[in-house]
Design a protein around this motif. Structure first.
Motif, PDB file in Angstrom:
ATOM      1  N   HIS A  75       0.960  -1.121  -0.149  1.00  0.00           N
ATOM      2  CA  HIS A  75       0.112   0.092   0.036  1.00  0.00           C
ATOM      3  C   HIS A  75       0.882   1.285   0.139  1.00  0.00           C
ATOM      4  O   HIS A  75       1.744   1.263   0.512  1.00  0.00           O
ATOM      5  N   VAL A  76       0.478   2.190  -0.777  1.00  0.00           N
ATOM      6  CA  VAL A  76       1.286   3.617  -0.799  1.00  0.00           C
ATOM      7  C   VAL A  76       1.518   4.138   0.450  1.00  0.00           C
ATOM      8  O   VAL A  76       2.440   4.985   0.510  1.00  0.00           O
ATOM      9  N   SER A  77       0.678   3.957   1.520  1.00  0.00           N
ATOM     10  CA  SER A  77       0.978   4.479   2.701  1.00  0.00           C
ATOM     11  C   SER A  77       2.219   3.676   3.506  1.00  0.00           C
ATOM     12  O   SER A  77       2.537   4.421   4.631  1.00  0.00           O
ATOM     13  N   ASN A  78       2.488   2.752   3.196  1.00  0.00           N
ATOM     14  CA  ASN A  78       3.644   1.924   3.721  1.00  0.00           C
ATOM     15  C   ASN A  78       5.009   2.237   3.223  1.00  0.00           C
ATOM     16  O   ASN A  78       5.898   1.624   3.465  1.00  0.00           O
ATOM     17  N   VAL A  79       5.203   3.037   2.163  1.00  0.00           N
ATOM     18  CA  VAL A  79       6.266   3.476   1.782  1.00  0.00           C
ATOM     19  C   VAL A  79       6.510   4.905   1.673  1.00  0.00           C
ATOM     20  O   VAL A  79       5.583   5.756   1.647  1.00  0.00           O
ATOM     21  N   GLN A  80       7.873   5.508   1.755  1.00  0.00           N
ATOM     22  CA  GLN A  80       8.152   6.934   1.648  1.00  0.00           C
ATOM     23  C   GLN A  80       9.302   6.978   0.724  1.00  0.00           C
ATOM     24  O   GLN A  80      10.148   6.179   0.647  1.00  0.00           O
ATOM     25  N   VAL A  81       9.553   8.227  -0.059  1.00  0.00           N
ATOM     26  CA  VAL A  81      10.320   8.706  -0.851  1.00  0.00           C
ATOM     27  C   VAL A  81      11.658   8.987   0.065  1.00  0.00           C
ATOM     28  O   VAL A  81      11.284   9.290   1.082  1.00  0.00           O
ATOM     29  N   VAL A  82      12.685   8.485  -0.409  1.00  0.00           N
ATOM     30  CA  VAL A  82      14.149   8.462   0.322  1.00  0.00           C
ATOM     31  C   VAL A  82      14.655   9.943  -0.272  1.00  0.00           C
ATOM     32  O   VAL A  82      14.672  10.421  -1.344  1.00  0.00           O
ATOM     33  N   ASP A  83      14.951  10.820   0.892  1.00  0.00           N
ATOM     34  CA  ASP A  83      15.745  12.025   0.708  1.00  0.00           C
ATOM     35  C   ASP A  83      17.001  11.953  -0.002  1.00  0.00           C
ATOM     36  O   ASP A  83      17.874  11.258   0.568  1.00  0.00           O
ATOM     37  N   PRO A  89      13.927   8.464   5.078  1.00  0.00           N
ATOM     38  CA  PRO A  89      12.561   8.948   4.299  1.00  0.00           C
ATOM     39  C   PRO A  89      11.970  10.145   4.643  1.00  0.00           C
ATOM     40  O   PRO A  89      12.190  10.797   5.753  1.00  0.00           O
ATOM     41  N   CYS A  90      11.203  10.737   3.726  1.00  0.00           N
ATOM     42  CA  CYS A  90      10.779  11.963   3.877  1.00  0.00           C
ATOM     43  C   CYS A  90       9.328  12.254   3.057  1.00  0.00           C
ATOM     44  O   CYS A  90       8.988  11.438   2.470  1.00  0.00           O
ATOM     45  N   LYS A  91       8.547  13.027   3.309  1.00  0.00           N
ATOM     46  CA  LYS A  91       7.394  13.627   2.688  1.00  0.00           C
ATOM     47  C   LYS A  91       7.951  14.239   1.457  1.00  0.00           C
ATOM     48  O   LYS A  91       9.084  14.770   1.228  1.00  0.00           O
ATOM     49  N   GLY A 113      15.116  19.490   2.157  1.00  0.00           N
ATOM     50  CA  GLY A 113      14.439  20.550   1.372  1.00  0.00           C
ATOM     51  C   GLY A 113      14.844  20.493  -0.045  1.00  0.00           C
ATOM     52  O   GLY A 113      14.747  21.438  -0.640  1.00  0.00           O
ATOM     53  N   SER A 114      15.590  19.623  -0.371  1.00  0.00           N
ATOM     54  CA  SER A 114      16.408  19.496  -1.678  1.00  0.00           C
ATOM     55  C   SER A 114      15.399  19.188  -2.687  1.00  0.00           C
ATOM     56  O   SER A 114      14.375  18.377  -2.272  1.00  0.00           O
ATOM     57  N   ILE A 115      15.676  19.309  -4.113  1.00  0.00           N
ATOM     58  CA  ILE A 115      14.919  18.822  -5.272  1.00  0.00           C
ATOM     59  C   ILE A 115      15.094  17.561  -5.381  1.00  0.00           C
ATOM     60  O   ILE A 115      16.106  16.821  -5.271  1.00  0.00           O
ATOM     61  N   ILE A 116      13.845  16.669  -5.404  1.00  0.00           N
ATOM     62  CA  ILE A 116      13.739  15.386  -5.800  1.00  0.00           C
ATOM     63  C   ILE A 116      13.754  15.250  -7.099  1.00  0.00           C
ATOM     64  O   ILE A 116      12.785  15.458  -7.932  1.00  0.00           O
ATOM     65  N   PRO A 117      15.000  14.718  -7.955  1.00  0.00           N
ATOM     66  CA  PRO A 117      14.618  14.475  -9.714  1.00  0.00           C
ATOM     67  C   PRO A 117      13.753  13.793 -10.100  1.00  0.00           C
ATOM     68  O   PRO A 117      13.449  12.654  -9.303  1.00  0.00           O
ATOM     69  N   ARG A 118      13.133  13.909 -11.159  1.00  0.00           N
ATOM     70  CA  ARG A 118      12.264  12.741 -11.616  1.00  0.00           C
ATOM     71  C   ARG A 118      13.244  11.541 -12.158  1.00  0.00           C
ATOM     72  O   ARG A 118      14.236  11.713 -12.816  1.00  0.00           O
ATOM     73  N   PRO A 119      12.468  10.508 -12.172  1.00  0.00           N
ATOM     74  CA  PRO A 119      13.156   9.264 -12.611  1.00  0.00           C
ATOM     75  C   PRO A 119      13.678   9.030 -13.945  1.00  0.00           C
ATOM     76  O   PRO A 119      12.875   9.688 -14.807  1.00  0.00           O
ATOM     77  N   GLU A 120      14.615   8.849 -14.245  1.00  0.00           N
ATOM     78  CA  GLU A 120      15.389   8.634 -15.827  1.00  0.00           C
ATOM     79  C   GLU A 120      14.483   7.795 -16.359  1.00  0.00           C
ATOM     80  O   GLU A 120      14.430   7.650 -17.525  1.00  0.00           O
TER      81      GLU A 120
END
Length: 155
Positions: A75-83, A89-91, A113-120
């Motif tokens: 479920h999407v609530s069980n994962v967080q993107v990595v800074d 993990p961060c929002k 607070g850094s930019i998270i790039p779009r995946p290649e």
């Protein structure tokens, strides 16, 4: 696996295929991996090599049966993107730069607070775009389909 459709679908998806995420709940808690597939109809994602389960497949015509290890959706609530700076993990938030481009940034406690790039991986298409001859673009009357439409529609 017969997952039912989610009762309340997310309207604003911030996670994308190819994002580096950390699993924050479940048996693989604390592990990181790339999102392999996003299933928006179920509010779930599949992370490469994580949440492995055994699946029993019956033998059929053209394939063998057996017990296979497959990646189950999380479920999407069980994962967080990595800074990308801190590795924690961060929002994720959305900001607009001075030139008007929309970017994703890390936010929350301990986030840089850094930019998270779009995946290649999103820059390459899974199915190739249809090719159109450059000659037909320059001279539309050369295309047979265009010529027949002109003949049938003219009075």
């Amino acid at each position: 696996m017969g997952w039912k459709a989610a009762e309340k679908l997310l309207q604003q998806w911030k996670l994308l295929r190819g994002d580096n995420v950390m699993i924050i709940r479940g048996k693989d808690k604390g592990e990181t991996g790339l999102i392999k597939r996003v299933i928006r109809s179920q509010n779930r994602v599949i992370v490469e090599g994580k949440n492995l389960v055994k699946k029993h497949i019956k033998q059929g015509q053209g394939h063998e049966g057996g017990i296979f290890t497959v990646e189950a959706p999380l479920h999407v609530s069980n994962v967080q993107v990595v800074d990308p700076v801190t590795g924690k993990p961060c929002k994720m938030g959305i900001r607009y730069l001075e030139d008007g481009t929309k970017v994703r940034i890390s936010r929350g406690l301990g986030a840089s607070g850094s930019i998270i790039p779009r995946p290649e991986i999103l820059k390459t298409r899974v199915t190739p775009r249809p090719t159109i001859d450059a000659f037909h673009l320059l001279d539309p009357t050369a295309c047979d389909l265009y010529a027949t439409n002109v003949k049938t529609t003219s009075p």
